[in-house]
Design a protein around this motif. Structure first.
Motif, PDB file in Angstrom:
ATOM      1  N   ASP A 423    -103.377 107.295   8.750  1.00 16.85           N
ATOM      2  CA  ASP A 423    -102.997 105.920   9.074  1.00 16.85           C
ATOM      3  C   ASP A 423    -102.776 105.758  10.573  1.00 16.85           C
ATOM      4  N   LEU A 424    -102.306 106.814  11.209  1.00 17.55           N
ATOM      5  CA  LEU A 424    -102.104 106.790  12.659  1.00 17.55           C
ATOM      6  C   LEU A 424    -103.273 107.431  13.389  1.00 17.55           C
ATOM      7  N   GLY A 425    -103.741 108.572  12.876  1.00 22.33           N
ATOM      8  CA  GLY A 425    -104.716 109.382  13.618  1.00 22.33           C
ATOM      9  C   GLY A 425    -106.019 108.668  13.913  1.00 22.33           C
ATOM     10  N   ILE A 426    -106.592 107.987  12.906  1.00 18.84           N
ATOM     11  CA  ILE A 426    -107.901 107.346  13.110  1.00 18.84           C
ATOM     12  C   ILE A 426    -107.816 106.211  14.132  1.00 18.84           C
ATOM     13  N   PRO A 427    -106.912 105.249  13.952  1.00 16.87           N
ATOM     14  CA  PRO A 427    -106.861 104.175  14.953  1.00 16.87           C
ATOM     15  C   PRO A 427    -106.433 104.672  16.335  1.00 16.87           C
ATOM     16  N   LEU A 428    -105.573 105.668  16.397  1.00 18.46           N
ATOM     17  CA  LEU A 428    -105.127 106.167  17.700  1.00 18.46           C
ATOM     18  C   LEU A 428    -106.276 106.849  18.442  1.00 18.46           C
ATOM     19  N   ARG A 429    -107.062 107.621  17.731  1.00 13.22           N
ATOM     20  CA  ARG A 429    -108.220 108.260  18.380  1.00 13.22           C
ATOM     21  C   ARG A 429    -109.203 107.199  18.893  1.00 13.22           C
ATOM     22  N   ILE A 430    -109.406 106.159  18.108  1.00 14.78           N
ATOM     23  CA  ILE A 430    -110.340 105.099  18.518  1.00 14.78           C
ATOM     24  C   ILE A 430    -109.816 104.396  19.766  1.00 14.78           C
ATOM     25  N   VAL A 431    -108.549 104.071  19.777  1.00 13.42           N
ATOM     26  CA  VAL A 431    -107.972 103.357  20.917  1.00 13.42           C
ATOM     27  C   VAL A 431    -107.984 104.226  22.175  1.00 13.42           C
ATOM     28  N   LEU A 432    -107.786 105.514  22.009  1.00 14.43           N
ATOM     29  CA  LEU A 432    -107.708 106.404  23.175  1.00 14.43           C
ATOM     30  C   LEU A 432    -109.066 106.881  23.666  1.00 14.43           C
ATOM     31  N   THR A 433    -110.040 107.048  22.727  1.00 13.27           N
ATOM     32  CA  THR A 433    -111.327 107.656  23.127  1.00 13.27           C
ATOM     33  C   THR A 433    -112.537 106.781  22.825  1.00 13.27           C
ATOM     34  N   GLY A 434    -112.390 105.800  21.952  1.00 11.55           N
ATOM     35  CA  GLY A 434    -113.536 104.988  21.552  1.00 11.55           C
ATOM     36  C   GLY A 434    -114.256 105.537  20.348  1.00 11.55           C
ATOM     37  N   ASN A 435    -113.799 106.670  19.824  1.00 14.87           N
ATOM     38  CA  ASN A 435    -114.462 107.305  18.678  1.00 14.87           C
ATOM     39  C   ASN A 435    -113.452 107.782  17.652  1.00 14.87           C
ATOM     40  N   LYS A 436    -113.909 107.897  16.401  1.00 11.04           N
ATOM     41  CA  LYS A 436    -113.050 108.471  15.362  1.00 11.04           C
ATOM     42  C   LYS A 436    -112.919 109.980  15.527  1.00 11.04           C
ATOM     43  N   SER A 437    -113.983 110.582  16.068  1.00 11.43           N
ATOM     44  CA  SER A 437    -113.989 112.036  16.247  1.00 11.43           C
ATOM     45  C   SER A 437    -113.534 112.356  17.662  1.00 11.43           C
ATOM     46  N   ALA A 438    -112.475 113.089  17.782  1.00  8.35           N
ATOM     47  CA  ALA A 438    -111.914 113.406  19.096  1.00  8.35           C
ATOM     48  C   ALA A 438    -111.063 114.669  18.956  1.00  8.35           C
ATOM     49  N   PRO A 439    -110.629 115.247  20.068  1.00  9.25           N
ATOM     50  CA  PRO A 439    -109.754 116.419  19.985  1.00  9.25           C
ATOM     51  C   PRO A 439    -108.461 116.114  19.215  1.00  9.25           C
ATOM     52  N   ALA A 440    -107.725 117.151  18.877  1.00 12.71           N
ATOM     53  CA  ALA A 440    -106.466 116.997  18.143  1.00 12.71           C
ATOM     54  C   ALA A 440    -105.530 116.057  18.897  1.00 12.71           C
ATOM     55  N   LEU A 441    -104.754 115.294  18.143  1.00 11.56           N
ATOM     56  CA  LEU A 441    -103.894 114.284  18.764  1.00 11.56           C
ATOM     57  C   LEU A 441    -102.950 114.879  19.789  1.00 11.56           C
ATOM     58  N   PHE A 442    -102.381 116.016  19.497  1.00  8.84           N
ATOM     59  CA  PHE A 442    -101.462 116.641  20.448  1.00  8.84           C
ATOM     60  C   PHE A 442    -102.152 116.885  21.785  1.00  8.84           C
ATOM     61  N   ASP A 443    -103.341 117.516  21.740  1.00 11.37           N
ATOM     62  CA  ASP A 443    -104.068 117.815  22.973  1.00 11.37           C
ATOM     63  C   ASP A 443    -104.490 116.534  23.686  1.00 11.37           C
ATOM     64  N   LEU A 444    -104.916 115.551  22.914  1.00  9.55           N
ATOM     65  CA  LEU A 444    -105.381 114.300  23.488  1.00  9.55           C
ATOM     66  C   LEU A 444    -104.247 113.555  24.199  1.00  9.55           C
ATOM     67  N   ILE A 445    -103.117 113.444  23.539  1.00  6.21           N
ATOM     68  CA  ILE A 445    -101.972 112.704  24.098  1.00  6.21           C
ATOM     69  C   ILE A 445    -101.463 113.361  25.373  1.00  6.21           C
ATOM     70  N   HIS A 446    -101.377 114.670  25.349  1.00  6.78           N
ATOM     71  CA  HIS A 446    -100.802 115.351  26.508  1.00  6.78           C
ATOM     72  C   HIS A 446    -101.800 115.567  27.631  1.00  6.78           C
ATOM     73  N   SER A 447    -103.076 115.367  27.371  1.00  7.50           N
ATOM     74  CA  SER A 447    -104.039 115.378  28.482  1.00  7.50           C
ATOM     75  C   SER A 447    -104.055 114.026  29.183  1.00  7.50           C
ATOM     76  N   LEU A 448    -103.918 112.934  28.412  1.00 10.17           N
ATOM     77  CA  LEU A 448    -103.911 111.588  29.006  1.00 10.17           C
ATOM     78  C   LEU A 448    -102.562 111.248  29.628  1.00 10.17           C
ATOM     79  N   GLY A 449    -101.507 111.730  29.025  1.00  9.97           N
ATOM     80  CA  GLY A 449    -100.165 111.382  29.497  1.00  9.97           C
ATOM     81  C   GLY A 449     -99.608 110.203  28.722  1.00  9.97           C
ATOM     82  N   PHE A 450     -98.281 110.169  28.578  1.00  2.65           N
ATOM     83  CA  PHE A 450     -97.630 109.148  27.763  1.00  2.65           C
ATOM     84  C   PHE A 450     -97.906 107.735  28.276  1.00  2.65           C
TER      85      PHE A 450
END
Length: 462
Positions: A423-450
């Motif tokens: 419920d969170l992972g799919i829309p969050l990946r799309i909003v952050l990367t533009g795709n459903k398929s992306a690195p793990a949320l932890f890695d993605l969030i901490h690479s972009l920054g809060f």
């Protein structure tokens, strides 16, 4: 004996895959035995040879690390030497001047074809008293007895009866040397000891050996390798994919990967799949070259390239991405891109095989702000999912900086909200990367920054 090999392309086009493999095999063989590897540009066909083609060949060889040990020799510069040797052959009687007209040659060839006999001009007989109105060609006088035998590195013993060989032309009527003469003279003068080339030259090797014999020169050792075919078994052509090495370079294929892959096209060292040029040199002794045509498989090349991509450092990959990236107009590259990439690169390389592919996948790291989202994917960002994302914004900067702790924290938060990870992972990946398929949320969030995570959610969901 010092081993000396050569690569001798005709500059009538780009450096194609077959030529690159031939150059590689000659390079590996020479270096394995501590010898020299030389280049010769066979540019005597001035109508078809171009400076652009010569430059493309050098660029391709330099990219592969297969430049010669000495400056390249140009065959066209050796014309006087070719003529000198031709005159010596004529003076010794090993060659003779043939004054047959084109019509007479055509008639004689038709008779030869019908009888199954080789071309023998009547002018080979010294007493022949024919019409000398034509400008003559110089022909090699082939013997009628015995066999010509080659102990080929790849094909083994090859024997041809001399009575089957034509009296080949050495010098044309305009006094220019033919390929057959020029290549023998140049190889001899360069001190070439071994020639590795395609098996379409095997018939040439038999005839060239007769020229060596007529000059009392020792022939080199030949190794004729099967040609490269496409995956369908037919001769490699453009329809099997790009065939100029420059095209693969531009795609983002690594030279290490190309050399690795080309070495495996017709040669092997046990079960070794991935190896460096240095390793190949230590193994390549001229044995283990197959007699069957190798098949070029683009997907296999990309697979090999993925191995070499994963061996690149983050710093090297960052520079390579910048060189391959097509910057978007009016959109500056983020000052945080390098830091973001360094945090995420081990996860990114598992998803890409070539640098151009990797570069195209990470716009969300290269630019600040919400990424471009395709309409079919954007449809998944509903009002309900935006509500979840806005709620996540309230706690994102409280998430732990440890992967296991992050997962436990998120599991508790989701359970509290009555949600599942999707419920969170799919829309969050799309909003952050533009795709459903992306690195793990932890890695993605901490690479972009809060702050950037919040900013992108706010852009999409407000």
């Amino acid at each position: 004996m010092t081993v000396i090999t050569r690569f001798a392309p005709s500059p009538t086009g780009y450096l194609h895959i077959g030529g690159a493999r031939t150059a590689l095999f000659n390079y590996l063989f020479a270096k394995h035995y501590g010898g020299r590897y030389l280049l010769r540009i066979e540019d005597t066909d001035k109508q078809r040879s171009t400076e652009d083609a010569i430059e493309a060949i050098f660029e391709g060889l330099n990219w592969l690390g297969l430049e010669g040990d000495e400056p390249a020799i140009y065959q066209s510069h050796n014309i006087n030497r070719h003529k000198q040797v031709a005159n010596e052959l004529a003076a010794s009687g090993a060659a003779y001047y043939c004054y047959l007209s084109p019509a007479e040659i055509e008639t004689l060839r038709a008779e030869n074809k019908q009888d199954g006999t080789p071309f023998r001009s009547p002018w080979r007989v010294p007493s022949y008293n024919g019409d000398k109105n034509q400008k003559p060609v110089l022909r090699l006088r082939m013997p009628d007895e015995n066999d010509t035998i080659i102990d080929d590195l790849v094909q083994g013993k090859v024997s041809v009866a001399n009575k089957q060989l034509d009296d080949l032309v050495l010098m044309r009527s305009d006094e220019t040397p033919t390929y057959m003469l020029a290549v023998v003279v140049d190889d001899y003068d360069m001190g070439i000891t071994h020639i590795i080339r395609g098996d379409d030259h095997l018939n040439n090797a038999i005839r060239q050996t007769k020229i060596y014999n007529a000059l009392n020169w020792k022939p080199p050792i030949f190794g004729h390798i099967p040609l490269i075919h496409g995956t369908d078994g037919s001769k490699l052509s453009k329809r099997h994919g790009a065939t100029g090495v420059d095209a693969y370079k531009n795609m983002g294929i690594y030279s290490d990967a190309m050399n690795n892959y080309l070495a495996r096209l017709g040669w092997s060292h046990g079960d070794d799949e991935y190896f460096s040029l240095t390793q190949a040199i230590s193994w390549f002794d001229g044995r283990s070259i197959g007699k069957s045509p190798a098949r070029f498989d683009m997907q296999k090349l990309i697979s090999v390239n993925a191995y070499w991509l994963n061996k690149q450092s983050a710093a090297n990959l960052y520079e390579q991405i910048l060189s391959h990236h097509h910057q978007k107009p009016n959109k500056p590259i983020s000052s945080a891109f390098e830091a973001r990439f360094n945090k995420l690169h081990p996860h990114l390389t598992k998803r890409a095989s070539i640098i151009s592919e990797l570069s195209s996948q990470i716009d969300y790291l290269i630019y600040d702000g919400a990424p471009e989202i395709d309409s079919d994917v954007k449809a998944l960002i509903t009002d309900d999912s935006c509500a979840i994302l806005k709620s996540f914004c309230d706690i994102v900067d409280k998430t732990p900086l440890d992967a296991d702790a992050f997962q436990s924290f998120m599991n508790s938060w989701l359970a509290e909200k009555g949600l599942k990870m999707k419920d969170l992972g799919i829309p969050l990946r799309i909003v952050l990367t533009g795709n459903k398929s992306a690195p793990a949320l932890f890695d993605l969030i901490h690479s972009l920054g809060f702050d950037e995570v919040k900013y992108r959610i706010d852009q999409i969901c407000n």
